[in-house]
Design a protein around this motif. Structure first.
Motif, PDB file in Angstrom:
ATOM      1  N   ALA A 204     -72.040 -13.216 -50.912  1.00  0.00           N
ATOM      2  CA  ALA A 204     -72.722 -14.097 -51.859  1.00  0.00           C
ATOM      3  C   ALA A 204     -73.270 -13.328 -53.050  1.00  0.00           C
ATOM      4  O   ALA A 204     -73.566 -13.921 -54.096  1.00  0.00           O
ATOM      5  N   LEU A 205     -73.385 -12.007 -52.903  1.00  0.00           N
ATOM      6  CA  LEU A 205     -73.900 -11.168 -53.983  1.00  0.00           C
ATOM      7  C   LEU A 205     -72.791 -10.605 -54.870  1.00  0.00           C
ATOM      8  O   LEU A 205     -73.069  -9.935 -55.869  1.00  0.00           O
ATOM      9  N   LYS A 206     -71.545 -10.865 -54.492  1.00  0.00           N
ATOM     10  CA  LYS A 206     -70.407 -10.407 -55.285  1.00  0.00           C
ATOM     11  C   LYS A 206     -69.273 -11.420 -55.137  1.00  0.00           C
ATOM     12  O   LYS A 206     -68.258 -11.171 -54.492  1.00  0.00           O
ATOM     13  N   LEU A 207     -69.450 -12.556 -55.769  1.00  0.00           N
ATOM     14  CA  LEU A 207     -68.496 -13.650 -55.635  1.00  0.00           C
ATOM     15  C   LEU A 207     -67.199 -13.325 -56.378  1.00  0.00           C
ATOM     16  O   LEU A 207     -67.241 -12.843 -57.515  1.00  0.00           O
ATOM     17  N   PRO A 208     -66.052 -13.586 -55.750  1.00  0.00           N
ATOM     18  CA  PRO A 208     -64.758 -13.206 -56.335  1.00  0.00           C
ATOM     19  C   PRO A 208     -64.218 -14.224 -57.337  1.00  0.00           C
ATOM     20  O   PRO A 208     -63.058 -14.638 -57.279  1.00  0.00           O
ATOM     21  N   PHE A 209     -65.075 -14.627 -58.275  1.00  0.00           N
ATOM     22  CA  PHE A 209     -64.700 -15.640 -59.256  1.00  0.00           C
ATOM     23  C   PHE A 209     -65.213 -15.222 -60.634  1.00  0.00           C
ATOM     24  O   PHE A 209     -66.206 -14.504 -60.757  1.00  0.00           O
ATOM     25  N   GLY A 210     -64.545 -15.718 -61.647  1.00  0.00           N
ATOM     26  CA  GLY A 210     -64.981 -15.453 -63.006  1.00  0.00           C
ATOM     27  C   GLY A 210     -66.213 -16.264 -63.377  1.00  0.00           C
ATOM     28  O   GLY A 210     -66.627 -17.179 -62.650  1.00  0.00           O
ATOM     29  N   ASP A 211     -66.780 -15.929 -64.515  1.00  0.00           N
ATOM     30  CA  ASP A 211     -67.926 -16.681 -65.017  1.00  0.00           C
ATOM     31  C   ASP A 211     -67.525 -18.137 -65.274  1.00  0.00           C
ATOM     32  O   ASP A 211     -66.374 -18.437 -65.618  1.00  0.00           O
ATOM     33  N   ASN A 212     -68.483 -19.038 -65.090  1.00  0.00           N
ATOM     34  CA  ASN A 212     -68.297 -20.457 -65.428  1.00  0.00           C
ATOM     35  C   ASN A 212     -67.113 -21.098 -64.696  1.00  0.00           C
ATOM     36  O   ASN A 212     -66.372 -21.900 -65.274  1.00  0.00           O
ATOM     37  N   SER A 213     -66.954 -20.778 -63.418  1.00  0.00           N
ATOM     38  CA  SER A 213     -65.795 -21.263 -62.662  1.00  0.00           C
ATOM     39  C   SER A 213     -66.023 -22.606 -61.969  1.00  0.00           C
ATOM     40  O   SER A 213     -65.058 -23.288 -61.633  1.00  0.00           O
ATOM     41  N   PHE A 214     -67.292 -22.987 -61.736  1.00  0.00           N
ATOM     42  CA  PHE A 214     -67.570 -24.160 -60.904  1.00  0.00           C
ATOM     43  C   PHE A 214     -68.523 -25.133 -61.588  1.00  0.00           C
ATOM     44  O   PHE A 214     -69.403 -24.749 -62.350  1.00  0.00           O
ATOM     45  N   ASP A 215     -68.315 -26.418 -61.256  1.00  0.00           N
ATOM     46  CA  ASP A 215     -69.175 -27.472 -61.798  1.00  0.00           C
ATOM     47  C   ASP A 215     -70.474 -27.613 -61.007  1.00  0.00           C
ATOM     48  O   ASP A 215     -71.480 -28.077 -61.547  1.00  0.00           O
ATOM     49  N   ALA A 216     -70.439 -27.264 -59.734  1.00  0.00           N
ATOM     50  CA  ALA A 216     -71.623 -27.383 -58.877  1.00  0.00           C
ATOM     51  C   ALA A 216     -71.485 -26.393 -57.738  1.00  0.00           C
ATOM     52  O   ALA A 216     -70.386 -25.916 -57.430  1.00  0.00           O
ATOM     53  N   ALA A 217     -72.616 -26.083 -57.110  1.00  0.00           N
ATOM     54  CA  ALA A 217     -72.607 -25.170 -55.966  1.00  0.00           C
ATOM     55  C   ALA A 217     -73.682 -25.590 -54.979  1.00  0.00           C
ATOM     56  O   ALA A 217     -74.636 -26.290 -55.334  1.00  0.00           O
TER      57      ALA A 217
END
Length: 275
Positions: A123-136
């Motif tokens: 959770a401290l190093k998520l394998p996704f780029g910036d601004n990838s999700f609408d909600a979490a």
């Protein structure tokens, strides 16, 4: 990180998918025809079960075209429920490889692999780029992570502007030490409880604005009482959380109830919007 390896080891269960499939069969359900509903008693690894999940996601304004991140997704139950209820695509990340592989297997089993995907990651190093999700969202995860600022900052990084982040964690509300073991930790060494103000401070530093917060103690105690009544009448279900928690399930559950009842901890919702 050594801490993350220890946390992962706490949750890891060899042959977990096979155990769940065997439990389905034992309960009279053919795995080949299983539905998401058949998994609900093992899927919801948090206080309050499906009712708590529903209460949380009802605040997220989710729509079919959205991409949602489930941080600490476990075996995928919450991700599958959200995808089934809203049509949104849900990506889950979890620290424990056995949970990730089980989540993938169960989603495929019940025909939901098109709306869900899962990765093993911190959770401290998520394998996704910036601004990838609408909600979490994050259910019962922060108790294993000491650095709440880093946790909230990383969630903010992958969210799009104005994205909602729903947290449902066990939080500290009293000064008295809690009794162990509990579902998230066998000893105090890997338990990092924090109070709501600590979460709020971390959220503010990460750029979030608070939308709402709710203490769910009353609902939790009612949930535990109902579970106890059912166990007294029917015994443990074939498919249940005891599969995930292991042989000391009764002790972990009793300690959880005792800690909440004695106002040491509380399950608390915190819904945030990225500014």
């Amino acid at each position: 990180m050594a801490l993350e390896a220890e946390v992962s080891a706490h949750y890891a269960k060899d042959g977990l998918l096979k155990q769940i499939l065997n439990a389905l069969t034992e309960g009279g359900i053919s795995p080949s025809s299983a539905t998401p509903g058949d998994l609900k008693s093992v899927d919801e690894f948090h206080v309050g079960g499906i009712s708590a999940t529903t209460a949380l996601i009802d605040q997220l304004e989710l729509k079919p075209e959205m991409k949602v991140l489930d941080i600490g997704s476990g075996i995928g139950g919450t991700a599958r429920f959200i995808a089934g209820e809203t049509g949104a695509h849900v990506t889950g990340v979890d620290l424990t490889p056995e949970y990730t592989s089980t989540a993938i297997g169960l989603s495929k089993l019940v025909g939901m692999d098109d709306l869900t995907d899962f990765r093993t990651a911190s959770a401290l190093k998520l394998p996704f780029g910036d601004n990838s999700f609408d909600a979490a969202l994050m259910l019962h995860v922060g108790m294993n992570i000491p650095d709440k600022c880093a946790l909230l900052s990383e969630a903010a990084r992958v969210l799009r502007p104005n994205g909602l982040f729903a947290i449902y964690d066990i939080m500290k509300i009293g000064a008295e030490p809690i009794s162990f073991p509990v579902p998230w930790a066998s000893t105090a060494k890997n338990s990092f409880l924090a109070d709501l103000q600590t979460y709020r401070g971390a959220a503010n530093s990460a750029g979030f604005v608070e939308i709402s917060s709710r203490n769910k103690t009353a609902a939790a105690l009612e949930f535990f009482a109902e579970q106890k009544r059912r166990r007294g009448t029917d015994g443990l279900p074939a498919v249940g959380l005891h599969i995930l928690m292991g042989s000391d399930f009764p002790t972990k559950l009793a300690n959880m109830v005792n800690n909440i009842s004695n106002s040491r901890i509380a399950p608390i919702e915190l819904v945030l919007r990225l500014g």
